[in-house]
Each structure stands twice: as C-alpha cells, then as structure tokens.
Write a protein that holds these residues in place. Sequence first.
Motif, mmCIF file in Angstrom:
data_model
loop_
_atom_site.group_PDB
_atom_site.id
_atom_site.type_symbol
_atom_site.label_atom_id
_atom_site.label_comp_id
_atom_site.label_asym_id
_atom_site.label_seq_id
_atom_site.Cartn_x
_atom_site.Cartn_y
_atom_site.Cartn_z
ATOM 1 N N PHE A 151 2.406 -6.509 1.649
ATOM 2 C CA PHE A 151 1.120 -6.538 1.367
ATOM 3 C C PHE A 151 0.426 -5.289 1.554
ATOM 4 O O PHE A 151 -0.358 -4.610 0.531
ATOM 5 C CB PHE A 151 0.338 -7.696 2.073
ATOM 6 C CG PHE A 151 -1.327 -7.796 1.696
ATOM 7 C CD1 PHE A 151 -1.578 -8.065 0.400
ATOM 8 C CD2 PHE A 151 -2.097 -7.331 2.380
ATOM 9 C CE1 PHE A 151 -2.898 -8.380 0.200
ATOM 10 C CE2 PHE A 151 -3.364 -7.255 2.457
ATOM 11 C CZ PHE A 151 -3.875 -7.810 1.201
ATOM 12 N N PHE A 152 0.338 -4.596 2.703
ATOM 13 C CA PHE A 152 -0.597 -3.405 2.869
ATOM 14 C C PHE A 152 0.095 -2.260 2.148
ATOM 15 O O PHE A 152 -0.819 -1.408 1.838
ATOM 16 C CB PHE A 152 -0.482 -3.163 4.431
ATOM 17 C CG PHE A 152 -1.472 -4.336 5.304
ATOM 18 C CD1 PHE A 152 -2.732 -4.049 4.971
ATOM 19 C CD2 PHE A 152 -0.786 -5.133 6.084
ATOM 20 C CE1 PHE A 152 -3.614 -5.216 5.760
ATOM 21 C CE2 PHE A 152 -1.665 -5.910 6.580
ATOM 22 C CZ PHE A 152 -3.009 -5.834 6.697
ATOM 23 N N THR A 155 1.360 -2.275 -0.847
ATOM 24 C CA THR A 155 0.847 -2.319 -2.313
ATOM 25 C C THR A 155 -0.691 -1.928 -2.279
ATOM 26 O O THR A 155 -1.189 -1.680 -3.280
ATOM 27 C CB THR A 155 1.060 -3.683 -2.722
ATOM 28 O OG1 THR A 155 0.317 -4.896 -1.884
ATOM 29 C CG2 THR A 155 2.508 -4.273 -2.438
ATOM 30 N N GLN A 156 -1.427 -1.970 -1.096
ATOM 31 C CA GLN A 156 -2.748 -1.649 -1.311
ATOM 32 C C GLN A 156 -3.064 -0.296 -1.346
ATOM 33 O O GLN A 156 -4.102 0.406 -1.581
ATOM 34 C CB GLN A 156 -3.687 -2.352 -0.142
ATOM 35 C CG GLN A 156 -3.483 -3.844 -0.126
ATOM 36 C CD GLN A 156 -4.054 -4.605 -1.425
ATOM 37 O OE1 GLN A 156 -5.003 -4.203 -1.929
ATOM 38 N NE2 GLN A 156 -2.903 -5.255 -1.929
ATOM 39 N N LEU A 157 -1.889 0.766 -0.666
ATOM 40 C CA LEU A 157 -2.359 1.947 -0.634
ATOM 41 C C LEU A 157 -2.581 2.906 -1.836
ATOM 42 O O LEU A 157 -3.273 3.665 -1.926
ATOM 43 C CB LEU A 157 -0.853 2.779 -0.042
ATOM 44 C CG LEU A 157 -0.898 2.389 1.362
ATOM 45 C CD1 LEU A 157 0.576 3.094 1.887
ATOM 46 C CD2 LEU A 157 -2.009 3.081 2.300
ATOM 47 N N SER A 158 -1.872 2.267 -3.048
ATOM 48 C CA SER A 158 -2.273 2.875 -4.332
ATOM 49 C C SER A 158 -3.817 2.643 -4.828
ATOM 50 O O SER A 158 -4.297 3.423 -5.796
ATOM 51 C CB SER A 158 -1.337 2.275 -5.445
ATOM 52 O OG SER A 158 -1.528 1.021 -5.544
ATOM 53 N N HIS A 159 -4.461 1.692 -4.313
ATOM 54 C CA HIS A 159 -5.975 1.480 -4.499
ATOM 55 C C HIS A 159 -6.763 2.211 -3.488
ATOM 56 O O HIS A 159 -8.059 1.938 -3.715
ATOM 57 C CB HIS A 159 -5.822 -0.033 -4.742
ATOM 58 C CG HIS A 159 -4.962 -0.722 -5.662
ATOM 59 N ND1 HIS A 159 -4.972 -0.396 -6.890
ATOM 60 C CD2 HIS A 159 -4.110 -1.664 -5.241
ATOM 61 C CE1 HIS A 159 -3.892 -1.112 -7.454
ATOM 62 N NE2 HIS A 159 -3.299 -1.999 -6.177
ATOM 63 N N ILE A 160 -6.351 2.767 -2.639
ATOM 64 C CA ILE A 160 -7.363 3.307 -1.363
ATOM 65 C C ILE A 160 -7.358 4.818 -1.758
ATOM 66 O O ILE A 160 -6.523 5.497 -1.933
ATOM 67 C CB ILE A 160 -6.616 2.937 -0.126
ATOM 68 C CG1 ILE A 160 -6.790 1.527 0.116
ATOM 69 C CG2 ILE A 160 -7.312 3.752 1.019
ATOM 70 C CD1 ILE A 160 -6.096 1.062 1.363
ATOM 71 N N CYS A 218 -4.602 1.101 6.904
ATOM 72 C CA CYS A 218 -3.681 0.348 6.195
ATOM 73 C C CYS A 218 -2.306 0.519 6.658
ATOM 74 O O CYS A 218 -1.623 -0.431 6.811
ATOM 75 C CB CYS A 218 -3.812 0.679 4.532
ATOM 76 S SG CYS A 218 -3.004 -0.580 3.582
ATOM 77 N N SER A 238 0.308 -2.157 8.570
ATOM 78 C CA SER A 238 1.713 -2.456 7.846
ATOM 79 C C SER A 238 2.571 -2.362 8.916
ATOM 80 O O SER A 238 3.356 -3.168 9.341
ATOM 81 C CB SER A 238 1.856 -1.357 6.760
ATOM 82 O OG SER A 238 3.178 -1.422 6.499
ATOM 83 N N ASP A 265 4.144 5.990 -5.026
ATOM 84 C CA ASP A 265 4.109 4.548 -5.177
ATOM 85 C C ASP A 265 5.642 3.993 -5.444
ATOM 86 O O ASP A 265 5.760 2.891 -5.061
ATOM 87 C CB ASP A 265 3.104 4.657 -6.345
ATOM 88 C CG ASP A 265 1.790 4.641 -6.271
ATOM 89 O OD1 ASP A 265 1.402 4.466 -5.127
ATOM 90 O OD2 ASP A 265 0.947 4.877 -7.366
#
Length: 516
Positions: free
Chosen positions: A413-414, A416-421, A430, A434, A489
Amino acid sequence: MTTFIISSSLYSPPHHHRPPDTTTKHSSPPSPTYSNFNKSHDHRLGEGLLLLRKRTGTRIFADVKSEPYDITGSPPESIPYKNEKDVADIVDEQGGEVVWWEEFPKRWTIVILCFSAFLLCNMDRVNMSIAILPMASEYNWNSTTVGLIQSSFFWGYLLTQIAGGIWADTVGGKRVLAFGVVWWSVATILTPVAAKIGLPFLLVVRALMGIGEGVAMPAMNNLLSKWVPVSERSRSLALVYSGMYLGSVTGLAFSPFLIHQYGWPSVFYSFGSLGTVWVALWLSKAQSSPLEDPELRPAEKRLILSSRVSKEPVKSIPWKAILSKRPVWALIVCHFCHNWGTFILLTWMPTYYNQVLKFNLTESGLFCVLPWLTMAFSANLGGWIADTLVSRGLSVTSVRKIMQTVGFLGPAFFLTQLSHINSPGMAVLCMACSQGTDAFSQSGLYSNHQDIAPRYSGVLLGLSNTAGVLAGVLGTAATGYILQHGSWDDVFKVSVGLYLVGTVIWNLFSTGEEII
C-alpha cells in the motif's frame, strides 16, 4: 494418609484418646505394654523403627521397638522426597535470598545473547558499505571492482544456509552459532590485511565472512525452537531480528567516526574484536537445549519442555517429507516475495533519496537509518501483538496469517502511494511506514519455521532463506536494469506485484500447525 512416627521404647495411648471399652470390664488399669502380640502381624523394617497398628473391634494396639527420636526436629537426610523437582523448587524458594539475575529466565538470556550476536552480525556486514569509499580511493578500484567486492559476501552466505541448518539440527545450535561468530569475526579482522595483499585475497576473505554469517540464522532458529514456548515465540524472534536492524544503525553510525579518527582499518579491527567478548559469554552461559543446562531452574524447565512434542535428537533429515508439504513451499515462495521488496528498499534507498527527493549524500545516509529504526520498533510491537493473540486463544495459524498479511499488504500500500507524493518529508515517512509494516513478517513467516517443523526448523530456515537471499541478489540486479529502461514507479510495481502474490499463496497454503 498421613503417617506419624512415634518414637518411644514404651508407649501407651493417653486415656482421653482411647475409645471406651464396651466388651470387657477391667478391675485394674491396663498394662502399658502388650506382650501377647499377634506375631503374624509383626513387620520389622531392618533394625530401625517398627510401627504397627492393629484394630480389633474398637481397640487399637501398638508395639514400637526403636531408639528414641524427637519428632519435632527436621527429617533426616536419608529420607528422600518423592519428587526431585519438588525438592529443587523448595530449595529455590526457601534456600535463602536469590539475586535478581539468578531469577531472570534462562530462556530470555539465550534470546538476549542471540540478539547481541545478530547486532554484531550486521555491524560487521554494513561496515564495508562505508569503508569501501576510502578503500576504493586508496587502491584505485573502479565501480565494477567495488560491486564485485560487495557481492563476494553473498557467495559464502548462500552456500551455508542449508548446510548451517543441517548442522544446527544435528549437533546443536550452541556450537554452530559460536562457530559462526568466531568465523566472521576473524574474517572481519583479516579484511585490511587481505586488501593490502591483493584483490583476490580480499574476495576470498569476504566470501569466508559470508560463510560465517550464513549459519547464524539457522542456528538461532534451532535454538529458539528448543528454548522458547509457543506463547513467547513471536516476541523472542522479533527481538532477535531487531538486533539485525539495530546492528545496521550502529554500524552506519560509528563507522564514519572511526574512519575519520583512526583510518578505515580501525572499523574492521574494532568491530571484529567484539566477537571474542560475545563468544566468551556465550560458551559460559548458553546450552543447545534446556535438557543440557544444569543451571536451569526446575520450574522453568518444566514450562519449556511442556510445549515441546519431541525431545529426541535429530539424526537424519527427512528431505522427502519436508519437500512434499505445501506449507513448506508456501514458506519458501513467500520468503522470496518478501525479500525482493525488502532488499530493494534497503539497498537502493540512498539512490532514490538522491535522484528523486534531491537529498545530498549526507542526508541520504541519515534517512537510510530511519527504516532500520522503524523496523526494530514495529518488529517488537508485532511480536507482542502476535503472542497476545495466541495467549487469548486465537489459533497459531490465524495469527501467522494475520501478521504476514500485514507484512505483505502494508508495504504494498505505501509503495503505491509514492507516485502521488511530492513532498520529500512525506516520501520519507511513507518509506518508513512501508518498512515498519514489513517487519510484522517476523511474527508471520519468520516464526512459521518453528511452528510447522520444530525439530527441523534450522534446515527449513536454511531452505527459505536461500530463496530470500536469491531474491535479494536478483532483485537488486533487476532494479538497476529497470531503472536503465524505465522508472522508479516500475521498480515499485514489481515489488507490489510480488507482495500480492505472496499474500494469496500465504493465506491459501500456510499453517501454524506442526506437520513434520
């Protein structure tokens, strides 16, 4: 029935303790002795005490032939207690004041010593990542040579995973772990000498160091499977593995200081010499199993042995039975999936911080410590949660599946959030989250070896950790290829995909019950 020993050469019961005589009237008081005794009931015990009770109607006769003895004194030493363990417990409880370190559970002494061994293990492993910079400058090594030196450690590390497990399960974890610490400590001390002699010697010494560290995890797993009850298994493993995380922090923190003050060889000399101190403590305090420890308190021995199914030593490894079980293969595959993501994060994070978050090298090194600290904390938190769930009645199978699911889906989950931060601070947080959730795996798959095969836990860890090391080697190399042709990514997508595959396989095929 309680037997009272009456010590008197002549005995007559007091009048107020005699039952009334309803059959015969006496004109005179009864004689204090009974000379006409029924010889058929005479039971003589050696030359000592004869105690006989004969009930005729309502009369009680007693004839005693012994030396006088004071019944108020303590029992003679020749009279044994029925249970030797009870005697030892009484000595523990009534034998005087016991100092606190003698009351400290011996099984947790073993755990703490294993923790310190793994602390040294990673201190000696990560010091090369710092010392390689001045070494490369002094000996004019290029990047290819540096990569070759760094990878040479894994040559030996891969070779001894399974062999170390077989050795630990057959001869005992105490000897194997002592061998490992001595071996890698000597190799660490010899590293500066080998570097001065030449590159081939340095590669051999680093490979030998890998051999020593390769037997450590199987030996530790064998020891804890014998010393730690199921209700404390997750906690103990989490503490030992947190020693690895804190060892990395310690090595990364002290190596630059030592290099700056005393030169790069001082790192290897100082870290390697610590192993001698550990070995001295280990040989004097540790045993391979509770059955071999003469100093173990009886109450603790009963607690430990009550949870062990078999106490017979291992003479051969049932390879066919081990490799035919689906939970074993689930463990091996999931270890591969887990270590792919873990090794990528821990080896490539400085580059990620520098290239993506634009941190300088000093800041990158500082932030590299954060995941190790987070993992040390969350591993122990997860161990406490897992043992609490087991003690409250939840099945071991359910607990292992819950903890490993967190260990897989949390990092997925964490990542997958890196590309939005866009914020560097949030990206570091994050990453820390992870790795923090990743450490719950210590109470999942890393505890499962002892669940499903307690007698062969060393071998089983050797098998699964071989797959884990291969994942680290392949994942680290594949990441370089992906970055050359793609982006970060894409790197994270591969890791997330393997985390999801591992989650499915783990929940379908794993078990917390003993199968071998």
